[in-house]
Design a protein around this motif. Sequence first.
Motif: not given
Length: 187
Positions: A29-35
Amino acid sequence: MKINGNEIRPGNVVEHNGGLWVAVKCNAVKPGKGGAFNQVELKNLIDGTKLNERFRSSETVEKVRLEQKDFQFLYEQDNALVFMDTESYEQLELQKEFVGDRAAFLQDGMTVTVELHEERPIGISLPDQVVLEISEADPVVKGQTAASSYKPAVLENGVRILVPPFIAAGERVLVDTNEIAYLRRAD
């Protein structure tokens, strides 16, 4: 062997929270905000409980290697099954619940593979197919079409399966031990 949390793949066995877990599903998972992180569904190898865990790439987990050894089934004693290591000839006793429903398919001299972690049995796998004799089979009902109709039958080990109408008592059949299903007549 230590691996990063984002390197966990389905089938990997890891040590986590003091237990042994196998990764069932992994989702990067690559969220828009955070690592970025790896969402992993884990299944406990001992008691079968499931757990969803997030592993960041900066976290490390211990990847465990399971040793696989061939054992030969010797006999059943009370509620235990006795196996022999084919290399060292040492005997191993496993409870019937450890093997589960498939214990009915064990035959004298059958070779099984036992997965061990630090000399402790974690899992067991039987051959995928066994040949057994039909001890009871219902008679064929006239007018049934052979295309989709299967009839109940009882194997020599007491397990009930569905077989095609042309199979009669006394015939030997090949049975899938994973699905507990009829495959075909034995040669």
